[in-house]
Design a protein around this motif. Structure first.
Motif, PDB file in Angstrom:
ATOM      1  N   GLU A   6       0.832  -1.191   0.000  1.00  0.00           N
ATOM      2  CA  GLU A   6       0.000   0.000   0.000  1.00  0.00           C
ATOM      3  C   GLU A   6       0.873   1.250   0.000  1.00  0.00           C
ATOM      4  OE1 GLU A   6      -2.008  -3.002   2.882  1.00  0.00           O
ATOM      5  OE2 GLU A   6       0.016  -2.262   2.437  1.00  0.00           O
ATOM      6  N   CYS A  22      -2.833   0.119  -3.954  1.00  0.00           N
ATOM      7  CA  CYS A  22      -2.497  -1.233  -3.507  1.00  0.00           C
ATOM      8  C   CYS A  22      -1.911  -1.952  -4.720  1.00  0.00           C
ATOM      9  CB  CYS A  22      -3.740  -1.941  -2.996  1.00  0.00           C
ATOM     10  SG  CYS A  22      -3.524  -3.703  -2.637  1.00  0.00           S
ATOM     11  N   TRP A  36     -10.310  -3.097   0.916  1.00  0.00           N
ATOM     12  CA  TRP A  36      -9.601  -2.129   1.747  1.00  0.00           C
ATOM     13  C   TRP A  36     -10.203  -2.204   3.152  1.00  0.00           C
ATOM     14  CZ3 TRP A  36      -5.287   0.525   0.800  1.00  0.00           C
ATOM     15  CH2 TRP A  36      -4.886   0.724  -0.529  1.00  0.00           C
ATOM     16  N   CYS A  96      -4.796  -3.287   2.392  1.00  0.00           N
ATOM     17  CA  CYS A  96      -5.514  -3.962   1.322  1.00  0.00           C
ATOM     18  C   CYS A  96      -5.310  -5.469   1.459  1.00  0.00           C
ATOM     19  CB  CYS A  96      -5.101  -3.467  -0.048  1.00  0.00           C
ATOM     20  SG  CYS A  96      -3.385  -3.740  -0.525  1.00  0.00           S
TER      21      CYS A  96
END
Length: 124
Positions: A6, A22, A36, A96
């Motif tokens: 991320e 991500c 997320w 993520c």
């Protein structure tokens, strides 16, 4: 090495915007649903938004609906979270997660891959 990374976090004033990314390394995201999640200090992790592998299905937590937008660019092997109208309560570490099954991503349990997170701080 197979991993999710991320980026895009930082300090922003209330009402401001950030775009989180991500990115996958070592594998392609084409066949993965992505979620997320965020975790604020002293609080449990919560799901923020999810997107299917095709991008045709998305979901948002009620707390971010109308302010956050999830999208993906499979050519860049990256999923994004555009965050607008940020509030202090959005402050958290954002993670993520990737799994081939959308419903697994939506629960955040047993997913194939997790990133290490990026910190978002919303403060004046």
């Amino acid at each position: 090495q197979l991993q999710l990374v991320e980026s895009g976090g930082g300090l922003v004033q209330p009402g401001g915007s950030l775009r989180l990314s991500c990115a996958a390394s070592g594998f392609t995201l084409d066949y993965y649903a992505i979620g997320w999640f965020r975790q604020a200090p002293g609080k449990e992790r919560e799901g923020v938004s999810y997107i299917s592998s095709s991008g045709g299905r998305t979901n948002y937590a009620d707390s971010v609906k109308g302010r956050f937008t999830i999208s993906r660019d499979n050519a860049k092997n990256t999923v994004y979270l555009q965050m607008n109208s940020l509030k202090p309560e959005d402050t958290a570490v954002y993670y993520c997660a990737a799994d081939p099954i959308y419903e697994v991503v939506a629960t955040g349990v047993g997913v194939d891959f997790w990133g290490k997170g990026t910190l978002v701080t919303v403060s004046s």
